[in-house]
Scaffold this motif. Structure first.
Motif, mmCIF file in Angstrom:
data_model
loop_
_atom_site.group_PDB
_atom_site.id
_atom_site.type_symbol
_atom_site.label_atom_id
_atom_site.label_comp_id
_atom_site.label_asym_id
_atom_site.label_seq_id
_atom_site.Cartn_x
_atom_site.Cartn_y
_atom_site.Cartn_z
ATOM 1 N N LEU A 1 -11.865 12.706 3.908
ATOM 2 C CA LEU A 1 -13.274 12.135 3.615
ATOM 3 C C LEU A 1 -14.492 13.178 3.329
ATOM 4 O O LEU A 1 -15.405 12.968 2.859
ATOM 5 N N GLY A 2 -14.065 14.452 3.831
ATOM 6 C CA GLY A 2 -14.676 15.587 3.514
ATOM 7 C C GLY A 2 -15.670 15.752 5.018
ATOM 8 O O GLY A 2 -15.489 15.535 5.957
ATOM 9 N N SER A 3 -16.879 16.175 4.869
ATOM 10 C CA SER A 3 -17.611 16.709 5.978
ATOM 11 C C SER A 3 -18.196 15.365 6.944
ATOM 12 O O SER A 3 -18.809 14.465 6.243
ATOM 13 N N PRO A 4 -18.039 15.454 8.131
ATOM 14 C CA PRO A 4 -18.327 14.161 8.866
ATOM 15 C C PRO A 4 -19.931 13.922 8.923
ATOM 16 O O PRO A 4 -20.138 12.937 9.088
ATOM 17 N N GLN A 5 -20.815 14.955 8.469
ATOM 18 C CA GLN A 5 -22.026 14.821 8.474
ATOM 19 C C GLN A 5 -22.430 13.918 7.453
ATOM 20 O O GLN A 5 -23.640 13.451 7.235
ATOM 21 N N GLU A 6 -21.736 13.725 6.427
ATOM 22 C CA GLU A 6 -21.993 12.659 5.569
ATOM 23 C C GLU A 6 -21.748 11.299 5.592
ATOM 24 O O GLU A 6 -22.035 10.439 4.649
ATOM 25 N N TRP A 7 -21.065 10.969 6.718
ATOM 26 C CA TRP A 7 -20.612 9.722 7.280
ATOM 27 C C TRP A 7 -21.193 8.905 8.307
ATOM 28 O O TRP A 7 -21.781 9.868 9.239
ATOM 29 N N SER A 8 -21.415 7.809 8.489
ATOM 30 C CA SER A 8 -21.859 7.276 9.554
ATOM 31 C C SER A 8 -20.828 6.324 10.035
ATOM 32 O O SER A 8 -20.027 5.779 9.461
ATOM 33 N N ALA A 9 -20.581 6.116 11.574
ATOM 34 C CA ALA A 9 -19.344 5.362 12.222
ATOM 35 C C ALA A 9 -20.195 4.247 12.886
ATOM 36 O O ALA A 9 -21.299 4.631 13.652
ATOM 37 N N GLU A 10 -19.417 3.453 13.057
ATOM 38 C CA GLU A 10 -19.558 2.032 13.928
ATOM 39 C C GLU A 10 -18.422 1.382 14.071
ATOM 40 O O GLU A 10 -17.461 1.414 13.505
ATOM 41 N N TRP A 11 -18.499 0.476 15.324
ATOM 42 C CA TRP A 11 -17.499 -0.384 15.614
ATOM 43 C C TRP A 11 -17.178 -1.239 14.556
ATOM 44 O O TRP A 11 -18.106 -1.875 13.870
ATOM 45 N N LYS A 12 -15.970 -1.497 14.481
ATOM 46 C CA LYS A 12 -15.454 -2.897 13.252
ATOM 47 C C LYS A 12 -15.314 -3.915 14.118
ATOM 48 O O LYS A 12 -14.202 -3.964 15.064
ATOM 49 N N TRP A 13 -15.964 -5.225 14.117
ATOM 50 C CA TRP A 13 -16.096 -6.289 14.480
ATOM 51 C C TRP A 13 -14.884 -7.281 13.984
ATOM 52 O O TRP A 13 -14.744 -7.225 12.809
ATOM 53 N N ASP A 14 -14.467 -8.046 15.157
ATOM 54 C CA ASP A 14 -13.525 -9.057 14.564
ATOM 55 C C ASP A 14 -14.202 -10.495 14.574
ATOM 56 O O ASP A 14 -14.196 -11.090 15.467
#
Lengths: 530, 337
Positions: free
Chosen positions: A217-230
């Motif tokens: 996906l390339g540079s981690p700085q370009e991405w945001s992460a969060e939990w995936k809920w069920d």
């Protein structure tokens, strides 16, 4: 109905999207306006009110065909579709007619308005003047679930071709609470878009599953992460001091979750949030099992509301100040979402799960392994500068789920499939060992290849120990790895447990029955993850 | 004194104690009487075979060097204490129902059969008997075959439509029976007919014994579609979608089977088109055939056995299910129908 039947045949006789789109586009260019509108409605999951119960339909069809009811009921699971079963068993029609689709829908409305005893002759009269294909479609209209290989996306494409409008604009126009009785074809599709009705949601953007690790996906700085809920994917809409809750399946679920009414106290008019409908108590997110108890319940006793309180876990803002903001970058939308929810308290039934900070991909991979401890299924990755797209488009949103839990289990019962999979054995019951016994604990239907299904079907035919109606007890000989997403206690099951999303992940030809997992193994998993 | 039944059901096949022979056995035996040449009925490895004269060429083609005696339809012969005769089953060319009589009690093992005439197979003739052994491959009331001339028109329309769009129609059909049925439905208006080697070989065997079929050309590594503009291709179902198909460029695929009556099955095959053509009796055919035998005891072998037997019992017959290894018309990619 002839033109609609021709359309159906053309769609049904091909597996090619381009041919389907062309057939639909031609229909949209030539059919009467009201028929066009109904066709759009049917292919976007709207249908006339159910006029007759399926039980009555079976009885009337059996009687008309001169067959015992049990025989019709036996034939139904083989065909896999009641509308088709009835169309196949009825004697040929005695006359033909050429009424348009809308005529038959009007007939259905009339039938629905009559008292029960007057319905039968009307249905029989309709069957009498429809060809087998037309009967099938007429029965489909009566039994609901008009799935005939046309997705809403495909239909929208065809409509775009026929009208020269953008598919994305049409997709938005078709969302929401309209029916062919409340809107004209012109207003829905062609006229100035007046914003439709207040409740209209936006088309959902759906994530793709990441394969392997996210390094590509390339540079981690370009991405945001969060939990995936069920939970259930949903949109929360506040307009004109009213609120609306939509599920991803485009079902208006406002009344199911009365807790969410309090969102109006916090959110200003002209606000649309994207997020997850979840059961969530003082301790945080609850297993999907808790939410399950709420789905499909229309009357909600207080005890249930206490046991499984529902919140809206928001993760995106699509509209604020009454303006569609989907073309704004995600980072901007997220910042706005945080402003909107800054004053939220537990009593608003709104949650804003935090973003997850991470330094690099290996760091995030470590965090992902703790997803179950956080009652999440894995991670969501979103590109910070991406607009909010419609549908399942690759590139900007990725789900990075945990590997499923697995057990090795013994196949003990087999049943043939429905519809597409009629006359293959595809529905299996699996057991774990308990001393010398085998205790059934789950069913699974998917995960094998066509070739494997054929092979196991031939084996089942030759290794049937006993028959119970359509179910065959087979020699306990084959071990399958069953993958699943969750496990919880269930008094309704003999084993005392129930699985979430069980499927066959592998045929363990290398394992004898003596090496399958045991009931104690399952109980250990339940203690860990239940 | 109790005596043996005329026929018994064993783990090797249907057995006649009075004549010491088997009908369509699936494990090697001394003496096998065969109803027809499909692989689930005609197994290799028996010490001797008996079949109809018109079934013999295909049996020899498929089973190689076997000790095979042949017999004409309707001709009776004594085998041990049993009187045996073969009667047309209408399933494929040469197919037979086998009538066995011992001490005045008469049983008929019908193998696979169909009651409509296909213009190729010797037409089904009902044989009065006390006990009738029937298949039930399509023993549900949802199976009612459309008129064959209507199916022929559909085939022709599909061919014309495909050719107009510049794609080659490729039809999946089993090499014994179904392929020749399809050939007989294709009228002179159609373009050249290309065949897969397996179909060509069986078709040639049947031509050699006098069946009138339209000319076909076998597909070889040198076959170029541009030399056969407007052609239709016949191939065994297993070849559909495989590397063999690539030579034809863009194709439209079709599949000929009684199962194509069901939409779900049509879609699972992922063929573009399904044509309802079967060499087995449909619901009405089964019921008419059974009624015509006058039999009071019915054994149901392969197909929707439980349901069909219950239906027969409700109609006042004594009907039971017996397990066999016959498969009837399958959707698997095995060779047979």
């Amino acid at each position: 109905m002839k033109a609609f039947a021709t359309l159906f045949n053309r769609i049904d006789q091909t597996t090619r999207t381009t041919v389907k789109v062309a057939a639909l586009a031609e229909y949209f260019a030539t059919a009467p306006e009201q028929d066009r509108l109904w066709t759009i409605a049917l292919f976007s999951g709207r249908r006339p009110k159910r006029a007759v119960t399926t039980t009555r339909l079976r009885e009337w069809a059996a009687e008309r065909a001169g067959l015992p009811l049990w025989l019709v009921e036996e034939a139904y699971p083989v065909v896999g579709d009641l509308a088709e079963t009835i169309a196949l068993i009825l004697p040929p029609p005695t006359r033909t007619s050429d009424h348009p689709l809308t005529h038959w829908i009007t007939v259905l409305k009339e039938i629905a308005a009559r008292p029960e005893p007057e319905r039968k002759p009307l249905v029989l009269a309709a069957w009498e003047q429809l060809t087998p294909t037309e009967r099938f479609l007429f029965n489909k209209l009566m039994t609901g679930g008009f799935r005939i290989g046309v997705s809403q996306k495909l239909m929208t494409r065809a409509l775009a071709e026929a009208t020269g409008k953008e598919a994305s604009e049409l997709a938005h126009r078709l969302m929401g609470n309209w029916t062919p009785d409340t809107v004209s074809f012109h207003d829905l599709i062609l006229g100035d878009d007046l914003g439709g009705d207040l409740s209209r949601p936006y088309p959902f953007y759906l994530a793709h599953a990441i394969e392997g690790a996210p390094d590509a996906l390339g540079s981690p700085q370009e991405w945001s992460a969060e939990w995936k809920w069920d939970g259930i994917r949903g949109q929360l809409i506040v307009r004109n001091r009213q609120h609306f809750v939509w599920s991803r399946g485009e079902e208006l679920m406002t009344d199911r979750f009365p807790e969410l009414a309090r969102a109006v106290d916090l959110l200003p008019d002209g606000t649309v949030l994207d997020g997850e409908i979840m059961a969530w108590d003082e301790d945080g997110p609850m297993p999907f099992n808790a939410l399950q108890k709420r789905i499909g319940r229309k009357n909600l006793p207080k005890s249930l509301l206490r046991q499984a309180p529902v919140v809206f876990a928001a993760y995106d803002a699509l509209e604020w100040d009454g303006v569609d903001r989907r073309d704004q970058p995600y980072s901007t939308r997220r910042a706005q979402l945080e402003r909107l929810l800054a004053a939220a308290t537990t009593q608003h039934a709104l949650r804003l799960p935090p973003l997850i900070a991470f330094d690099d991909w290996p760091d995030l991979a470590r965090i992902r392994t703790t997803a179950r401890d956080n009652r999440a299924e894995g991670l969501m990755l979103k590109r910070l500068d991406s607009p909010y797209l419609a549908g399942r488009r690759k590139g900007d949103w990725w789900k990075w789920k945990l590997d499923p839990l697995t057990v090795d289990a013994v196949m003990i019962y087999a049943q043939s499939g429905h519809g597409r999979r009629a006359n293959l054995f595809t529905d299996f019951t699996f057991a774990v060992r308990d001393g010398d016994d085998l205790v059934p604990f789950t069913k699974a239907y998917s995960g094998l290849t066509d070739v494997e299904f054929r092979e196991i079907t031939a084996w089942v035919r030759r290794n049937t120990l006993q028959r119970f109606g359509p179910v065959r007890q087979v020699t306990p000989e084959h071990v399958f790895e069953i993958a699943f997403e969750g496990i919880h206690a269930s008094p309704r099951h003999k084993s005392g447990i129930a699985l979430r999303f069980p499927r066959m992940s592998r045929w363990r030809r290398d394992k004898p029955v003596s090496e399958a997992n045991t009931l104690d193994d399952l109980k250990a998993l339940l203690a860990l993850y239940g | 004194m109790t005596r043996d039944p005329v026929l018994t059901f064993t783990d090797r096949g249907i057995y006649c104690p009075a004549g010491d022979f088997f009908i369509d056995p699936w494990r090697p035996v001394k003496r096998a009487l065969l109803t027809h040449g499909h692989a689930d009925h005609a197994h290799p490895g028996h010490a001797s075979y008996l079949a109809t004269r018109s079934a013999a060429p295909v049996l020899r083609h498929r089973l190689g060097k076997i000790r095979l005696q042949t017999v004409a339809y309707e001709q009776t012969q004594r085998i041990g204490d049993a009187t045996v005769s073969f009667h047309p089953a209408g399933h494929v060319p040469g197919s037979a129902q086998i009538r066995v009589e011992v001490d005045g009690e008469c049983w008929v093992a019908s193998g696979d059969y169909k009651t409509i005439e296909d213009g190729l197979s010797e037409p089904f003739s009902p044989v009065p008997c006390h006990v009738f052994i029937t298949e039930s491959t399509f023993g549900l009331p949802v199976f009612r075959w459309p008129a064959q001339d209507a199916v022929a028109r559909e085939l022709l329309d599909w061919w014309r439509n495909s050719v107009d769009r510049g794609v080659t129609p490729v039809l999946g059909a089993y090499s014994l029976g179904k392929a020749q049925r399809v050939l007989s439905l294709l009228t002179e208006d159609i373009g050249p007919i290309l065949t897969h080697g397996a179909i060509e070989a069986t078709t040639q065997v049947l031509r050699d014994q006098g069946l009138r079929l339209p000319p076909t050309a076998q597909v070889t590594p040198d076959t170029k579609t541009k030399d056969h503009l407007g052609a239709i291709v016949l191939a065994p179902p297993g070849a559909l979608g495989g590397a063999w198909m690539r030579r034809f460029g863009p194709v439209s695929t079709g599949f000929a089977s009684g199962w194509m009556q069901m939409r779900g099955v049509r879609r699972r095959r992922a063929a573009d088109r399904g044509f309802v053509i079967s060499d087995h009796a449909d619901w009405d055919g089964l019921n008419q055939a059974i009624a015509a035998t006058g039999a009071e005891k019915i054994y149901v072998t392969h197909g929707y056995t439980d349901i069909f037997a219950r239906w027969l019992r409700e109609g006042g017959l004594d009907a039971d299910v017996v397990p066999t290894e016959y498969e009837g018309e399958t959707l698997q990619d095995s060779e047979e129908s």
